[in-house]
Motif scaffolding. Sequence first.
Motif, short mmCIF file in Angstrom:
data_model
loop_
_atom_site.label_atom_id
_atom_site.label_comp_id
_atom_site.label_asym_id
_atom_site.label_seq_id
_atom_site.Cartn_x
_atom_site.Cartn_y
_atom_site.Cartn_z
N ALA A 85 0.83 -0.96 -0.03
CA ALA A 85 0.06 0.08 -0.08
C ALA A 85 0.89 1.35 -0.21
N ALA A 86 2.17 1.29 0.92
CA ALA A 86 2.83 2.56 0.95
C ALA A 86 3.43 2.71 -0.52
N LEU A 87 3.91 1.73 -1.07
CA LEU A 87 4.68 1.77 -2.34
C LEU A 87 3.69 2.21 -3.39
N VAL A 88 2.45 1.88 -3.56
CA VAL A 88 1.56 2.26 -4.62
C VAL A 88 1.29 3.91 -4.25
N ALA A 89 1.02 3.96 -2.85
CA ALA A 89 0.92 5.49 -2.72
C ALA A 89 2.11 6.39 -2.87
N ALA A 90 3.40 5.90 -2.77
CA ALA A 90 4.54 6.75 -2.84
C ALA A 90 4.72 6.80 -4.52
N ALA A 91 4.34 6.02 -5.21
CA ALA A 91 4.55 6.29 -6.76
C ALA A 91 3.62 7.27 -7.33
N SER A 92 2.63 7.45 -6.43
CA SER A 92 1.54 8.57 -6.95
C SER A 92 1.90 9.72 -6.32
N GLY A 93 2.99 9.98 -5.59
CA GLY A 93 3.54 11.25 -5.22
C GLY A 93 3.13 11.50 -3.70
N THR A 94 2.59 10.60 -2.83
CA THR A 94 2.64 10.79 -1.57
C THR A 94 3.93 10.51 -0.72
N HIS A 95 4.15 11.70 0.09
CA HIS A 95 5.55 11.77 0.97
C HIS A 95 5.07 11.11 2.12
N PHE A 96 5.96 9.97 2.64
CA PHE A 96 6.01 9.33 4.12
C PHE A 96 6.96 9.97 4.90
N ILE A 97 6.59 10.23 5.79
CA ILE A 97 7.58 10.67 6.96
C ILE A 97 7.14 10.22 8.36
N GLY A 98 8.16 10.18 9.20
CA GLY A 98 8.03 9.71 10.70
C GLY A 98 8.08 10.88 11.48
N GLY A 99 7.71 10.55 12.87
CA GLY A 99 7.85 11.52 13.77
C GLY A 99 9.03 11.99 14.26
N THR A 100 10.12 11.09 14.05
CA THR A 100 11.69 11.16 14.18
C THR A 100 12.02 12.52 13.40
N ALA A 101 11.54 12.39 12.05
CA ALA A 101 12.00 13.18 11.02
C ALA A 101 11.50 14.72 11.40
N LEU A 102 10.10 14.51 11.94
CA LEU A 102 9.85 15.98 12.18
C LEU A 102 10.32 16.64 13.38
N TRP A 103 10.74 15.93 14.17
CA TRP A 103 11.49 16.39 15.31
C TRP A 103 12.75 16.99 15.13
N PHE A 104 13.42 16.23 14.40
CA PHE A 104 14.86 16.88 13.86
C PHE A 104 14.66 18.06 13.18
N GLY A 105 13.75 17.73 12.25
CA GLY A 105 13.26 19.14 11.53
C GLY A 105 13.03 20.29 12.02
N GLU A 106 12.22 20.13 13.42
CA GLU A 106 11.84 21.26 14.13
C GLU A 106 13.18 21.76 15.13
N ARG A 107 14.02 20.95 15.54
CA ARG A 107 14.89 21.26 16.49
C ARG A 107 16.06 21.72 15.78
N ALA A 108 16.51 21.37 14.56
CA ALA A 108 18.05 21.90 13.87
C ALA A 108 17.81 23.29 13.65
N ASP A 109 19.28 23.74 13.78
CA ASP A 109 19.46 25.07 13.68
C ASP A 109 19.28 25.70 12.06
N ALA A 110 19.51 26.72 11.66
CA ALA A 110 19.13 27.26 10.54
C ALA A 110 20.22 26.44 9.53
N ASP A 111 21.41 26.04 9.75
CA ASP A 111 22.25 25.12 8.91
C ASP A 111 21.71 23.69 9.00
N GLY A 112 20.87 23.49 9.64
CA GLY A 112 20.53 21.93 9.87
C GLY A 112 21.48 21.15 11.09
N ASN A 113 22.13 21.67 11.58
CA ASN A 113 22.93 21.12 12.51
C ASN A 113 22.09 21.01 13.96
N LEU A 114 22.49 19.87 14.58
CA LEU A 114 21.85 19.51 15.80
C LEU A 114 23.30 18.94 16.83
#
Length: 465
Positions: A85-114
Amino acid sequence: MKIVDLAGKRVALWGWGREGRAAYTALRTRLPPQALTLFCSEAEAVEAAASHDPLLAIEHAPNGERLGAFDVVVKSPGISPYSPAALVAAASGTHFIGGTALWFGERADADGNLPSTICVTGTKGKSTTSSLLAHLLRAAGMRTALAGNIGVPLLELLDGQAEAWAIELSSYQTRDVAASGARPGIAIVTNLHPEHLDWHGSEARYIEDKLALLTEAKPRIAVLNAADPRLAALPLPDSEIQWYGDARGWHLREDALYRADEFVMDTASLPLPGWHNRSNLCAVLTALDAFGLDAAALAPHAATFQPLPNRLQPLGERDGILYVNDSISTTPMATLAALALYRDRPVALLVGGHDRGLPWDEFAAAMRTQAPRAIVTLGQNGPRIRVLLDPIAEARGFALSSASDLAEAMSQARAALPAGGVVLLSPGAPSFGMYKDYVARGRHFAELAGFDPDAISGIAGMGIA
């Protein structure tokens, strides 16, 4: 990706476990007017509906076409992006992401460093390494977070403040760090053995996903086990490599702990059962040096570390028999390590569980010279293990039997042991099908052995302290 980037998009949540609930809370807090769709089981839907959120639609069992209707799906770690199911959706353009990625994205500095993050992964040892790391960071007087796969989702600590972050990452989460665009300060990798092949689809993809923490997230410093051949051969041009496990850095000589040629302390009395656990101490001390602390001065504080439950955990004795709970063991290699710790005592080993296709040939070969007094097989892959062990048991003379459940397995194990023996639950396989998770399996083992399961289940130090 930051949470604000989801504003106005078609967003779904997939999964309502602790990670899913943390993702929902984070999105609802940051984006109050955002419409969300939740895909979860019918049982989970009852709990989710109790939120009375008019902007939350709840559905069950999504297919690829339904998932493909969303721009972004925030999925729980246990859901594989390689499912049909995920592969079919990804092929149509759906982006899958996890909570870990959202946390890192929120906490990184302007240059992406943590720089304050120390990420820990590996097939085995990551939980002990993460917990021990947090313990020693706190001994240094640092306000420290212990979170991630160990039990506290990072998104539950989205606004938390800490001087250091000890983050355990499973192979389900390592690629999320790279997907976030953030660069961790330090990444520790303890070892690599085949695992979770049902989730990843193949051993090669498991290794690739696991190593994404190094090859794609490109931490400033990579702390690697020199004894692991895959890690020893890995080119990492974008990271400074600090090795442990050999004479270049922190390593063990029998029970003696050394930093290069400098003797630091004896480790025999530390609450770290087994050589592999003391090797985890070497990983932690290497990371502390890389973090700018005096690791040699902090090393003695390992004596006050509280070992984690379900990991070579001695529960106590009943009628002259010691019961050891190693329910976290989900690979044959982990079972071999557990057996090595009790090589001088008569052992009845309980093995087997959910079959995810891992090979047991190496384990079976080891039983030609390292067999315990008795082996009891159980679970979905029990019959497959039994077939491999039958001719070896006949030749080497150890007892071999099969059981329909854990209670029967323990009864057979006790009957095979003299006083002074050890019943060792080190199944080398997940618990799915028989139990909710390895914790539930460990609790049942404790209960059947006559111990209070509540007294053996807690992990100290999670969260921020």
